[in-house]
Write a protein that holds these residues in place. Structure first.
Motif, PDB file in Angstrom:
ATOM      1  N   TRP A   1      35.450  35.626  98.224  1.00 42.02           N
ATOM      2  CA  TRP A   1      36.487  36.879  98.250  1.00 42.02           C
ATOM      3  C   TRP A   1      35.954  37.960  97.224  1.00 42.02           C
ATOM      4  O   TRP A   1      35.452  37.582  95.906  1.00 42.02           O
ATOM      5  CB  TRP A   1      37.773  36.698  97.902  1.00 42.02           C
ATOM      6  CG  TRP A   1      38.596  35.678  98.499  1.00 42.02           C
ATOM      7  CD1 TRP A   1      39.293  35.958  99.588  1.00 42.02           C
ATOM      8  CD2 TRP A   1      38.606  34.175  98.627  1.00 42.02           C
ATOM      9  NE1 TRP A   1      39.931  34.717 100.218  1.00 42.02           N
ATOM     10  CE2 TRP A   1      39.289  33.716  99.690  1.00 42.02           C
ATOM     11  CE3 TRP A   1      37.678  33.134  97.531  1.00 42.02           C
ATOM     12  CZ2 TRP A   1      39.174  32.146  99.657  1.00 42.02           C
ATOM     13  CZ3 TRP A   1      37.920  31.911  98.021  1.00 42.02           C
ATOM     14  CH2 TRP A   1      38.750  31.523  98.926  1.00 42.02           C
ATOM     15  N   CYS A   2      35.628  39.200  97.518  1.00 41.77           N
ATOM     16  CA  CYS A   2      35.162  40.021  96.700  1.00 41.77           C
ATOM     17  C   CYS A   2      36.442  41.376  96.527  1.00 41.77           C
ATOM     18  O   CYS A   2      36.798  41.540  95.439  1.00 41.77           O
ATOM     19  CB  CYS A   2      33.972  40.926  97.066  1.00 41.77           C
ATOM     20  SG  CYS A   2      33.299  42.080  95.801  1.00 41.77           S
ATOM     21  N   PHE A   3      36.628  42.048  97.563  1.00 43.88           N
ATOM     22  CA  PHE A   3      37.617  43.225  97.497  1.00 43.88           C
ATOM     23  C   PHE A   3      38.933  42.822  97.936  1.00 43.88           C
ATOM     24  O   PHE A   3      40.006  43.526  97.629  1.00 43.88           O
ATOM     25  CB  PHE A   3      37.012  44.204  98.408  1.00 43.88           C
ATOM     26  CG  PHE A   3      35.641  44.692  97.605  1.00 43.88           C
ATOM     27  CD1 PHE A   3      35.660  45.495  96.524  1.00 43.88           C
ATOM     28  CD2 PHE A   3      34.443  44.635  98.347  1.00 43.88           C
ATOM     29  CE1 PHE A   3      34.605  45.922  95.883  1.00 43.88           C
ATOM     30  CE2 PHE A   3      33.376  45.198  97.771  1.00 43.88           C
ATOM     31  CZ  PHE A   3      33.318  45.731  96.488  1.00 43.88           C
ATOM     32  N   THR A   4      39.091  41.793  98.947  1.00 47.03           N
ATOM     33  CA  THR A   4      40.235  41.505  99.220  1.00 47.03           C
ATOM     34  C   THR A   4      40.537  40.046  99.366  1.00 47.03           C
ATOM     35  O   THR A   4      39.726  38.913  99.751  1.00 47.03           O
ATOM     36  CB  THR A   4      40.826  42.043 100.651  1.00 47.03           C
ATOM     37  OG1 THR A   4      39.488  41.260 101.691  1.00 47.03           O
ATOM     38  CG2 THR A   4      40.723  43.462 100.764  1.00 47.03           C
ATOM     39  N   PHE A   5      42.150  39.518  99.291  1.00 46.53           N
ATOM     40  CA  PHE A   5      42.304  38.130  99.578  1.00 46.53           C
ATOM     41  C   PHE A   5      43.674  38.175 100.297  1.00 46.53           C
ATOM     42  O   PHE A   5      44.683  38.901  99.896  1.00 46.53           O
ATOM     43  CB  PHE A   5      42.826  37.643  98.126  1.00 46.53           C
ATOM     44  CG  PHE A   5      43.077  36.181  98.182  1.00 46.53           C
ATOM     45  CD1 PHE A   5      42.148  35.212  98.137  1.00 46.53           C
ATOM     46  CD2 PHE A   5      44.695  35.839  98.469  1.00 46.53           C
ATOM     47  CE1 PHE A   5      42.482  33.701  98.026  1.00 46.53           C
ATOM     48  CE2 PHE A   5      45.024  34.459  98.494  1.00 46.53           C
ATOM     49  CZ  PHE A   5      44.110  33.456  98.275  1.00 46.53           C
ATOM     50  N   ALA A   6      43.701  37.412 101.304  1.00 42.74           N
ATOM     51  CA  ALA A   6      44.683  37.500 102.489  1.00 42.74           C
ATOM     52  C   ALA A   6      44.993  39.022 102.705  1.00 42.74           C
ATOM     53  O   ALA A   6      46.588  39.282 102.758  1.00 42.74           O
ATOM     54  CB  ALA A   6      45.682  36.687 101.972  1.00 42.74           C
ATOM     55  N   GLY A   7      44.217  39.793 102.984  1.00 41.11           N
ATOM     56  CA  GLY A   7      44.682  41.120 103.238  1.00 41.11           C
ATOM     57  C   GLY A   7      44.881  42.128 102.104  1.00 41.11           C
ATOM     58  O   GLY A   7      45.216  43.423 102.431  1.00 41.11           O
ATOM     59  N   GLN A   8      45.057  41.572 100.941  1.00 44.40           N
ATOM     60  CA  GLN A   8      45.319  42.454  99.668  1.00 44.40           C
ATOM     61  C   GLN A   8      44.449  42.734  98.792  1.00 44.40           C
ATOM     62  O   GLN A   8      43.514  41.817  98.802  1.00 44.40           O
ATOM     63  CB  GLN A   8      46.460  41.469  98.939  1.00 44.40           C
ATOM     64  CG  GLN A   8      47.945  41.440  99.714  1.00 44.40           C
ATOM     65  CD  GLN A   8      49.025  41.048  99.048  1.00 44.40           C
ATOM     66  OE1 GLN A   8      48.767  40.435  97.899  1.00 44.40           O
ATOM     67  NE2 GLN A   8      50.302  41.335  99.399  1.00 44.40           N
ATOM     68  N   GLU A   9      44.373  44.032  98.461  1.00 40.67           N
ATOM     69  CA  GLU A   9      43.259  44.432  97.483  1.00 40.67           C
ATOM     70  C   GLU A   9      43.273  43.610  96.339  1.00 40.67           C
ATOM     71  O   GLU A   9      44.216  43.424  95.780  1.00 40.67           O
ATOM     72  CB  GLU A   9      43.281  45.829  97.204  1.00 40.67           C
ATOM     73  CG  GLU A   9      43.277  46.899  98.511  1.00 40.67           C
ATOM     74  CD  GLU A   9      41.599  47.028  98.694  1.00 40.67           C
ATOM     75  OE1 GLU A   9      40.717  47.022  97.822  1.00 40.67           O
ATOM     76  OE2 GLU A   9      41.175  46.981  99.764  1.00 40.67           O
ATOM     77  N   LEU A  10      42.065  43.216  95.647  1.00 40.38           N
ATOM     78  CA  LEU A  10      41.856  42.595  94.551  1.00 40.38           C
ATOM     79  C   LEU A  10      41.662  43.464  93.632  1.00 40.38           C
ATOM     80  O   LEU A  10      40.998  44.424  93.642  1.00 40.38           O
ATOM     81  CB  LEU A  10      40.597  41.347  94.681  1.00 40.38           C
ATOM     82  CG  LEU A  10      41.079  40.346  95.521  1.00 40.38           C
ATOM     83  CD1 LEU A  10      40.005  39.430  95.788  1.00 40.38           C
ATOM     84  CD2 LEU A  10      42.324  39.411  94.970  1.00 40.38           C
ATOM     85  N   GLU A  11      41.993  42.974  92.176  1.00 42.68           N
ATOM     86  CA  GLU A  11      41.515  43.971  91.124  1.00 42.68           C
ATOM     87  C   GLU A  11      40.228  43.583  90.481  1.00 42.68           C
ATOM     88  O   GLU A  11      39.732  42.431  90.473  1.00 42.68           O
ATOM     89  CB  GLU A  11      42.728  43.760  89.994  1.00 42.68           C
ATOM     90  CG  GLU A  11      43.846  44.490  90.273  1.00 42.68           C
ATOM     91  CD  GLU A  11      44.945  44.430  89.340  1.00 42.68           C
ATOM     92  OE1 GLU A  11      44.537  43.752  88.284  1.00 42.68           O
ATOM     93  OE2 GLU A  11      46.099  44.610  89.536  1.00 42.68           O
ATOM     94  N   GLY A  12      39.506  44.546  89.793  1.00 42.87           N
ATOM     95  CA  GLY A  12      38.191  44.199  89.220  1.00 42.87           C
ATOM     96  C   GLY A  12      38.461  43.298  87.884  1.00 42.87           C
ATOM     97  O   GLY A  12      39.518  42.849  87.585  1.00 42.87           O
ATOM     98  N   PRO A  13      37.621  43.415  87.034  1.00 44.04           N
ATOM     99  CA  PRO A  13      36.165  43.876  87.185  1.00 44.04           C
ATOM    100  C   PRO A  13      35.368  43.084  87.962  1.00 44.04           C
ATOM    101  O   PRO A  13      35.579  41.982  88.557  1.00 44.04           O
ATOM    102  CB  PRO A  13      35.585  43.920  85.784  1.00 44.04           C
ATOM    103  CG  PRO A  13      36.332  42.892  85.192  1.00 44.04           C
ATOM    104  CD  PRO A  13      37.738  42.848  85.737  1.00 44.04           C
ATOM    105  N   TRP A  14      34.091  43.589  88.487  1.00 49.71           N
ATOM    106  CA  TRP A  14      33.122  42.966  89.415  1.00 49.71           C
ATOM    107  C   TRP A  14      32.061  42.711  88.963  1.00 49.71           C
ATOM    108  O   TRP A  14      31.101  42.246  89.456  1.00 49.71           O
ATOM    109  CB  TRP A  14      33.132  43.859  90.897  1.00 49.71           C
ATOM    110  CG  TRP A  14      34.411  44.138  91.613  1.00 49.71           C
ATOM    111  CD1 TRP A  14      34.414  43.056  92.731  1.00 49.71           C
ATOM    112  CD2 TRP A  14      35.302  45.007  91.529  1.00 49.71           C
ATOM    113  NE1 TRP A  14      35.656  43.458  93.416  1.00 49.71           N
ATOM    114  CE2 TRP A  14      36.383  44.363  92.678  1.00 49.71           C
ATOM    115  CE3 TRP A  14      35.644  45.955  90.717  1.00 49.71           C
ATOM    116  CZ2 TRP A  14      37.386  45.210  92.918  1.00 49.71           C
ATOM    117  CZ3 TRP A  14      36.960  46.440  91.020  1.00 49.71           C
ATOM    118  CH2 TRP A  14      37.747  46.235  91.912  1.00 49.71           C
ATOM    119  N   ILE A  15      31.960  42.909  87.764  1.00 47.95           N
ATOM    120  CA  ILE A  15      30.608  42.743  86.883  1.00 47.95           C
ATOM    121  C   ILE A  15      30.769  41.811  85.759  1.00 47.95           C
ATOM    122  O   ILE A  15      31.832  42.093  85.013  1.00 47.95           O
ATOM    123  CB  ILE A  15      29.686  44.122  86.428  1.00 47.95           C
ATOM    124  CG1 ILE A  15      29.326  44.689  87.674  1.00 47.95           C
ATOM    125  CG2 ILE A  15      28.509  43.873  85.358  1.00 47.95           C
ATOM    126  CD1 ILE A  15      28.605  45.985  87.380  1.00 47.95           C
TER     127      ILE A  15
END
Ligand code: SF4
Length: 354
Positions: free
Chosen positions: A340-354
């Motif tokens: 999972w990077c940007f979504t989980f079960a259709g819901q947007e995930l929060e960052g950070p990504w780094i």
């Protein structure tokens, strides 16, 4: 695995998963071809479809069959650019590095590079600069790190993660963890001390860990089947029921708990059956890492079908169902090989990504 962005878009519609996550799953599973001549590289990636959201990746570059190709500037899928690459560097075993900006410090303070035995581990392929740190070195290392990072102290650090498989015995691990806590305190850090390991298991050991201060045990489960064949001996000794009992005992002592698991070694049904039993004893989202085969030999250890993108998408969906009611969610900055990077079960995930 994945032919083109059009293929990713088609899968996105069929599976109701955003196409970027599908692309990243395929990339993490296949690794990339490269003329850079290194077994593994780490870098920042800006996907062309989300250029405002740079994310971090650590990638195996040994798969000549991969549809992905990376150089110092571009990521390509079958010859077509899908993202830009920045800050590419050799993924050697370093002493420590930040995740989530300056939120989490990961520490390889016990010569992780010397550890061998798990079939999926890239340690033996990497160069290393992670000498074993003792008490005075740890104090000095933390102070230097604060200084180099432009911080007055480490007071704002949420967690220090000790990430090493090289303690053979529980008492040696606890001794080291106490030293890390002392060095944290000396640098005004009261954050959680997270320990990734399979050696901290006894009631006395867990009592001692709970006494060290805010503590998070991440049990290195990795897989449920063929453990004696694919894991180093000290890890393989622990059975899944023993791991569940250990996490339950840790949770009872107020210790935060989760585990690491490699997706792509066990068959799908064995995975889901095994994981279901871990859900009640887990207080933080587990570290599900996509199996990356760094060599042709490692390719042979794949679960049947896991060379297909659909296998991974089905696993992702089934794991989402397991964790749906827990409220626990993944965060890319904690795990650059996640499903999972940007979504989980259709819901947007929060960052950070780094
Ligand atoms: S315990 Fe296994 S995965 Fe961890 S560092 Fe050692 S060989 Fe690698």
């Amino acid at each position: 695995m994945l032919d083109s962005l059009r293929h990713a878009d088609q899968l996105a519609r069929d599976w109701k998963i955003n196409s970027e996550d599908i692309l990243l799953i395929a990339l993490n599973s296949c690794g990339a071809r490269s003329s850079l001549g290194k077994p593994r590289m780490r870098f920042r990636l800006r996907l062309d479809s989300r250029p405002d959201q740079p994310l971090y990746l650590i990638l195996s570059l040994g798969n000549r069959q991969s549809p992905f190709e990376v150089d110092q500037h571009q990521l390509r899928l079958n010859g077509v650019q899908v993202g830009t690459v920045e800050g590419i560097e050799d993924d050697d075993a370093v002493l420590g590095y930040w995740r989530g900006g300056r939120r989490v410090l990961t520490l390889n303070s016990n010569t992780r590079s010397q550890c061998t035995g798990c079939v999926f581990c890239p340690n033996t392929l990497e160069d290393a600069s992670d000498p074993r740190l003792r008490a005075p070195d740890l104090h000095a290392y933390f102070s230097t790190l604060a200084c180099e990072s432009g911080l007055p102290d480490l007071g704002g650090v949420e967690a220090v993660t000790v990430c090493t498989g090289c303690f053979l015995y529980e008492d040696l691990a606890l001794e080291h963890l106490r030293l890390v806590r002392e060095a944290m305190s000396a640098n005004d850090c009261n954050g959680t001390l997270q320990f990734l390991s399979s050696v901290l298991t006894t009631p006395q050991g867990l009592d001692a860990a709970a006494a060290i201060g805010p503590f998070h045990l991440t049990l290195t489960a990795e897989c449920f089947t063929r453990r004696d064949l694919v894991l180093k001996e000290s890890k393989a000794r622990l059975t899944p029921p023993q791991m569940i009992a250990t996490l339950a005992a840790a949770k009872d002592r107020g210790i935060a708990t989760n585990f690491t698991y490699i997706v792509g070694m066990d068959d799908a049904n064995a995975s889901i059956e095994g994981l279901a039993a871990f859900v009640p004893v887990t207080t933080a989202f587990p570290g599900f890492q996509i199996y990356q085969a760094h060599t042709p030999l490692m390719e042979l250890q794949r679960a049947t079908g896991s060379d297909q993108i659909q296998w991974h998408l089905a696993m992702r969906t089934r794991i989402e169902e397991l964790f749906a009611d827990t409220g626990l969610r993944p965060a890319w900055f904690r795990n650059y090989r996640s499903l999972w990077c940007f979504t989980f079960a259709g819901q947007e995930l929060e960052g950070p990504w780094i």
